[in-house]
Design a protein around this motif. Structure first.
Motif: not given
Length: 146
Positions: A3-10, A22-36
């Motif tokens: 049995m595996h327990v995985r706690c996380s948030h994005t 020299g042109r700068t572009t911005y983007s939004t990236e979503t990550y899943t962070v595993v905390t336990y």
């Protein structure tokens, strides 16, 4: 049963990229962070192999068999204990982060997922092919001696 327990948030992060001009572009990236993470073993007494005992090798010289592990609880008391352990792991760890999931993995020691079965007719074919290759090598050697 493991049995595996995985706690996380994005997390959402703004990332900037600058190109060679020299042109700068911005983007939004979503990550899943595993905390336990945690792993616990649920032990049971016995299992039953329900693999078919006979395969028709007479019509086919070589058969490839793909095995998939399927799990069923045969004992209702054991099934209830498994569900209780699953629920208790969730209750013990759900406070750790926004998302908590408990998953199971089933393994059987020595189980292979793919088998190649060779019948008697395939053995005869192998000897015929071996004879063919030896004959070709001997004849080709004769041509190069001239």
């Amino acid at each position: 049963v493991t049995m595996h327990v995985r706690c996380s948030h994005t997390e959402t992060r703004q990332v900037s990229h600058t190109d060679s001009e020299g042109r700068t572009t911005y983007s939004t990236e979503t990550y899943t962070v595993v905390t336990y993470t945690d792993t616990q073993t649920f032990k049971y007494g016995a299992c039953v192999d329900r693999t078919p005992k006979s395969l028709n090798l007479e019509d086919h010289g070589v058969i490839c068999v793909d095995s998939k592990l399927r799990h069923e609880w045969g004992d209702p008391i054991l099934a209830r204990k498994h569900q209780e352990m699953h629920a208790s792991l969730y209750q013990e760890n759900r406070h750790r982060d926004v998302s908590c999931e408990v998953t199971d993995s089933y393994t059987v020691k020595g189980l292979r997922s793919r088998h190649f079965l060779i019948g008697d007719s395939a053995q005869r074919w192998k000897y015929r092919m071996t004879t063919y290759f030896i004959a070709v090598l001997l004849l080709m050697g004769f041509c190069y001696r001239m």
